[in-house]
Design an enzyme around this catalytic site. Structure first.
Site, short mmCIF file in Angstrom:
data_model
loop_
_atom_site.label_atom_id
_atom_site.label_comp_id
_atom_site.label_asym_id
_atom_site.label_seq_id
_atom_site.Cartn_x
_atom_site.Cartn_y
_atom_site.Cartn_z
CE1 TYR A 145 3.65 16.51 4.66
CE2 TYR A 145 3.20 15.61 6.84
CZ TYR A 145 4.01 16.35 5.99
OH TYR A 145 5.18 16.92 6.45
N GLY A 146 0.77 10.98 3.60
CA GLY A 146 1.02 9.67 4.20
C GLY A 146 2.46 9.26 4.05
CB SER A 147 3.98 5.92 3.53
OG SER A 147 5.26 5.38 3.32
CG HIS A 193 1.84 2.08 -8.31
ND1 HIS A 193 2.66 1.26 -9.05
CD2 HIS A 193 0.70 1.36 -8.06
CE1 HIS A 193 2.05 0.09 -9.22
NE2 HIS A 193 0.87 0.14 -8.63
CD GLU A 235 2.58 -4.31 -4.75
OE1 GLU A 235 2.93 -3.15 -4.48
OE2 GLU A 235 1.46 -4.58 -5.22
CD GLU A 248 14.96 -23.53 12.36
OE1 GLU A 248 15.45 -23.32 11.23
OE2 GLU A 248 15.61 -23.42 13.42
CD GLU A 251 17.01 -19.57 12.25
OE1 GLU A 251 17.64 -19.95 11.24
OE2 GLU A 251 17.01 -20.18 13.34
#
Length: 341
Positions: free
Chosen positions: A26-28, A109, A196, A228, A232
């Site tokens: 019950y994670g992400s 996955h 990744e 920089e 940004e």
């Protein structure tokens, strides 16, 4: 050849009529799949280990929460929503002994299946439904009546219904509202790991730190280097996300465009591309996965050492101070947060 794309009309939630769906973890990802499927009218239970801190949260959300093994026994379709390295142990202990002919395992996955960390019996269906984004986004888009794109793949099709199950699950979580693309476990796993390592996480973070260090070592203030080389970057990434690289270039100055076109290839040159191919080769051969499994089984000492060292990099202190000067920016303290199970 372009990937096959599926939409709402191509999927049927009726596939889940009279079926119990179990979400393990019950994670992400797990919480989003469970909530979205329930809101789509499906019967969903949650499977967690006895001492899981997520039990209270899932129960508060109104789910029946049972031990992992019991969830597998009760369910017809089971989502393995656990961290990659936890999956083999949980599979051997709780999942495999409770699988019966005709059930379906779903993965978000493909690593554990593609590289043989898990070897399911031949009398069940094995599919993948992989949303292309984090669980909180999968959930928030669903609530707003939208959907997060997803990938589907079939590894085993014992019942001849595996693809229909994958599409129904994708519809239940809202992904067919946007687009569901067909792939394979191999393609999803290898491209995901490469992205990744070489671009999204490894490549980007190394490039940011190298740029910061180059400017600071040349005598520029760290705050200027931070703005920089890190701050940004979001502006540029948002433009690329919304309109592609060509669209981003339309929105920046001619000076920036000229620097992009003439200096970018000097940063990502033949040597960089050669290293990218080497990284891809290590992924394809299974070398990376074997290395990661060995690191995990040895107690993650090198992993934790590298994380701790990078957390002390001067760019982190500089960033903390500058972000504190921007009260309008959403702050997230995510140190130590891991996928829940």
């Amino acid at each position: 050849m372009p990937a096959k794309v599926y939409k709402d009309k191509d999927a049927d939630l009726g596939v889940f009529a009279n079926k119990i769906l179990a979400v393990l973890g019950y994670g992400s990802q797990g919480h989003a799949h469970a909530l979205n499927l329930r809101d789509s009218g499906c019967r969903v239970i949650v499977g967690l280990y006895p001492g899981s801190k997520s039990r209270r949260i899932a129960e508060k959300h109104g789910f029946l929460v049972v031990d992992t093994a019991e969830a597998v026994r009760r369910a017809d379709v089971i989502l393995v929503g656990l961290p990659d390295m936890k999956q083999p142990e949980v599979y051997e202990r709780d999942i495999a002994p409770n699988l019966s002919k005709g059930k379906c395992l779903i993965f978000v996955h493909g690593l554990a299946i593609h590289f043989g960390l898990i070897k399911p019996p031949k009398d069940i269906d094995v599919v993948m439904v992989a949303p292309k984004g984090p669980g909180h986004l999968l959930r928030s888009l669903f609530v707003d009546g939208k959907g997060l794109p997803a990938l589907i793949a079939v590894s085993q099709d014992k019942t001849k219904q595996a693809k229909k199950i994958a599409l129904a699950w994708a519809k239940g979580i809202g992904s067919t509202r946007t687009a569901v693309l067909q792939t394979t476990f191999r393609e999803e796993t290898e491209t995901d790991l490469f992205g990744e390592q070489a671009v999204l996480c490894g490549g980007a973070s190394a490039l940011i730190r190298a740029g910061f260090e180059t400017l600071v070592e040349a005598g520029y203030q760290p705050e200027m280097a931070y703005f920089e080389c890190l701050h940004e970057l979001k502006l540029i990434c948002d433009l690329i996300y919304e309109s592609g690289i060509a669209g981003m270039r339309f929105s920046i100055s001619e000076t920036a465009k000229y620097g992009d076109l003439t200096r970018g290839p000097r940063i990502v040159d033949r040597r960089t591309r050669a290293e990218m191919k080497k990284i891809l080769g290590e992924i394809q051969s299974g070398k990376f996965t074997r290395e990661w499994v060995a690191e995990y089984k040895s107690g993650l000492k090198n992993y934790r050492r590298m994380l701790a060292a990078d957390a002390k990099h001067p760019i982190e202190k500089t960033g903390e101070r500058l972000r504190s000067l921007m009260p309008w920016m959403t702050k997230k303290n995510i140190k130590g947060v891991q996928a829940a199970y």
